[in-house]
Motif scaffolding. Structure first.
Motif, PDB file in Angstrom:
ATOM      1  N   ASP A  37       0.829  -1.200   0.000  1.00  0.00           N
ATOM      2  CA  ASP A  37       0.000   0.000   0.000  1.00  0.00           C
ATOM      3  C   ASP A  37       0.870   1.259   0.000  1.00  0.00           C
ATOM      4  OD1 ASP A  37      -2.011   1.877   0.299  1.00  0.00           O
ATOM      5  OD2 ASP A  37      -2.926   0.945   2.058  1.00  0.00           O
TER       6      ASP A  37
ATOM      7  N   TYR B 233      -1.345  -1.154  -5.348  1.00  0.00           N
ATOM      8  CA  TYR B 233      -2.618  -1.197  -4.632  1.00  0.00           C
ATOM      9  C   TYR B 233      -3.342  -2.529  -4.844  1.00  0.00           C
ATOM     10  CZ  TYR B 233      -2.296   3.862  -3.756  1.00  0.00           C
ATOM     11  OH  TYR B 233      -1.908   5.093  -3.337  1.00  0.00           O
TER      12      TYR B 233
ATOM     13  N   MET C 176      -9.870   1.424   1.164  1.00  0.00           N
ATOM     14  CA  MET C 176      -9.477   1.354  -0.250  1.00  0.00           C
ATOM     15  C   MET C 176     -10.689   1.539  -1.158  1.00  0.00           C
ATOM     16  SD  MET C 176      -6.166   0.901   0.009  1.00  0.00           S
ATOM     17  CE  MET C 176      -5.331   0.136  -1.381  1.00  0.00           C
TER      18      MET C 176
ATOM     19  N   LYS D 284     -11.916   5.315  -0.851  1.00  0.00           N
ATOM     20  CA  LYS D 284     -11.087   6.353  -1.473  1.00  0.00           C
ATOM     21  C   LYS D 284     -10.640   6.001  -2.887  1.00  0.00           C
ATOM     22  CE  LYS D 284     -11.517   8.520   2.346  1.00  0.00           C
ATOM     23  NZ  LYS D 284     -12.530   9.598   2.436  1.00  0.00           N
TER      24      LYS D 284
ATOM     25  N   LYS E   5      -8.802   3.488  -4.134  1.00  0.00           N
ATOM     26  CA  LYS E   5      -7.378   3.158  -4.225  1.00  0.00           C
ATOM     27  C   LYS E   5      -7.231   1.728  -4.744  1.00  0.00           C
ATOM     28  CE  LYS E   5      -4.583   4.455  -0.936  1.00  0.00           C
ATOM     29  NZ  LYS E   5      -3.954   4.643   0.398  1.00  0.00           N
TER      30      LYS E   5
END
Length: 521
Positions: free
Chosen positions: A63, A72, A97, A100, A102
């Protein structure tokens, strides 16, 4: 602006089963001593054996790009492996994750799913994030009471962001009974942990006296703490305290400093106030063009006062080409937000046909909106339209009503017109004494029409005892203000006076002028 300082477990988890203890411990030791590559190699060994904590820790490294290239997708795969084994920290991070976007498409419902699993295990960050989702209605049905529930659970564990949000809920009364004292309690807990938003809100409470004893010095203290962390609202508020000299020495230069910091972050109120400082030359070199620049930035953000000031600048051609159409544009933007000054000025453009076709109905509409908000110029203007029957049915009683409201605020023209109404008995019973009272109030403000009319009342002995000396004095003052007819009336009354009376009248007028019309009788 909501500052969210997410603590996403930068410290790697330490629990481990006995079967794979050595590689895991080696991984932790390598990470601690700044050798992330060895840490990654050791974690891979343990991950292959299904250790949830190692899966989470290796996921964190992917990460953040520690010891490996940031990836990711791999982080998510590892978080998912650990999360499905029930590891709360992994569940939270996996939810984050999705929240957002990601490495995966943004999916609030999926984020909520994982936050809820972690929150149920007591993970404070997940409880806080779940509270945010209930408050915003992202990924589930909006429910402020449920948001409060999760904020409270996280806040009880010391989560500063949750304490701040819980304070906001108490302040607004969303999801629970409004309680400013309780809001202060939670703001204070978060502020003590350095939460800048809470520090700012606590400053506001001290400034307003909501939930505690008003204390501007304490407000300044909390504003400063938040402002030094970059909180734009606090920077603006601290600048305002210096601007107005509230619990700090008035210091325009210091006000400008804080306004500029907030303005650079896009704070519209700070941009407007910085524009004012440039326009007035307070705390810096006067520069109206620079003032316009900041007003334009604030106006683009919807700041109504800046929009109004831009309108005035275009109307008067101040540092911009005079442009009535552009003035109307900015007045309208501010007026539709309820800015009373802009509503009045927009009414004036319709009345005069400046930048728009002349339209008395539209003028009366905007005057009325401003007048109902207490704008004394609009009250005077609306009264004038009722008096003349322009855009409204002629109604002298209604005219008097609006002039009286404006006159009570010290509007000299309205005071004069009210005096005229009482003298003529138009819209009110005729009352010379009352006419004199209103003429006098306007006259001592320098209204030449009222000075002339007050002189006439003394000349005729209407509402006051006949007094040529005072009549001469007020005619003289009116003439000095530029009213031509006053000279004629002064000369007429002079013929009724002795030389001693004339000398006394002139001395009284001179003394009245020297006293700025404050002592005239």
């Amino acid at each position: 602006m909501r500052q969210q300082l997410f603590c996403i477990f930068t410290t790697l988890l330490l629990s481990v089963g006995t079967t794979w203890a050595d590689p895991f411990k080696n991984g932790l030791a390598a990470h601690k001593h700044g050798n992330p590559i060895d840490a990654v190699n050791n974690y891979h060994i343990v991950v292959a054996r299904g250790n949830a904590t190692a899966q989470f820790n290796l996921g964190r490294m992917y990460d953040k790009g520690k010891g490996v290239s940031q990836n990711y997708a791999k982080a998510i795969r590892l978080y998912r492996l650990a999360a499905t084994q029930g590891l709360a920290n992994a569940q939270f991070n996996l939810g984050y994750m999705y929240d957002k976007r990601k490495g995966v498409p943004q999916d609030y419902a999926e984020a909520v799913k994982w936050y809820r699993l972690a929150a149920a295990q007591g993970n404070a960050n997940a409880q806080y994030e779940l509270g945010l989702k209930y408050a915003s209605g992202q990924g589930l049905t909006q429910d402020h009471a449920e948001a409060v529930k999760w904020y409270r659970l996280a806040a009880a564990q010391g989560n500063a962001n949750a304490q701040y949000e819980l304070g906001l809920k108490y302040a607004s009364g969303q999801g629970l009974t409004q309680d400013h004292a309780e809001a202060v309690k939670w703001y204070r807990l978060a502020a003590a942990q350095g939460n800048a938003n809470a520090q700012y809100e606590l400053g506001l409470k001290y400034a307003s006296g909501q939930g505690l004893t008003q204390d501007h010095a304490e407000a300044v203290k909390w504003y400063r703490l938040a402002a030094t962390q970059g909180n734009a609202n606090a920077q603006f508020s601290l600048g305002y305290m210096y601007d107005k000299g509230k619990s700090v020495p008035q210091d325009y230069a210091e006000a400008v400093k804080w306004y500029r910091l907030a303005a650079a972050q896009g704070n519209a109120n700070a941009q407007f106030n910085l524009g004012l400082k440039y326009a007035n030359g307070q705390g810096l070199t006067q520069d109206y063009t620079e003032g316009l620049k900041w007003w334009r930035l604030a106006a683009a953000e919807g700041q109504a006062e800046a929009q109004f000031n831009l309108g005035v600048s275009y109307m008067n051609g101040h540092s911009v080409p005079q442009d009535y159409t552009e003035a109307v544009k900015w007045y309208r933007l501010a007026a539709t937000q309820g800015n009373a000054h802009a509503q009045n000025n927009l009414g004036m453009t319709y009345y005069n046909g400046q930048g728009v076709p002349q339209d008395y109905l539209e003028a009366a509409k905007w005057y009325r909106l401003a007048a109902k908000q207490g704008d004394h110029l609009a009250q005077y203007n609306l009264g004038y339209m009722y008096n003349k029957g322009q855009g409204v049915a002629q109604n002298h009683t209604e005219a008097v009503k609006w002039w009286r409201l404006a006159a009570a605020q010290g509007q000299a023209e309205a005071q004069f017109n009210l005096g005229m109404s009482y003298k003529a008995g138009q819209g009110v019973p005729q009352d010379y004494a009352e006419a004199v009272r209103w003429y006098r109030l306007a006259a001592v403000q320098g209204n030449m029409n009222a000075q002339y009319s007050l002189g006439a009342m003394y000349e005729e002995g209407q509402g006051v005892a006949l007094d040529y000396i005072r009549a001469h004095m007020w005619f003289n003052l009116s003439a000095a203000s530029g009213y031509g007819d006053a000279i004629k009336e002064r000369d007429i009354v002079t013929k009724q006076m002795t030389s001693q009376q004339i000398t006394k009248a002139q001395a009284m007028a001179n003394n009245c002028q020297q006293q700025n019309l404050k002592i005239c009788d």
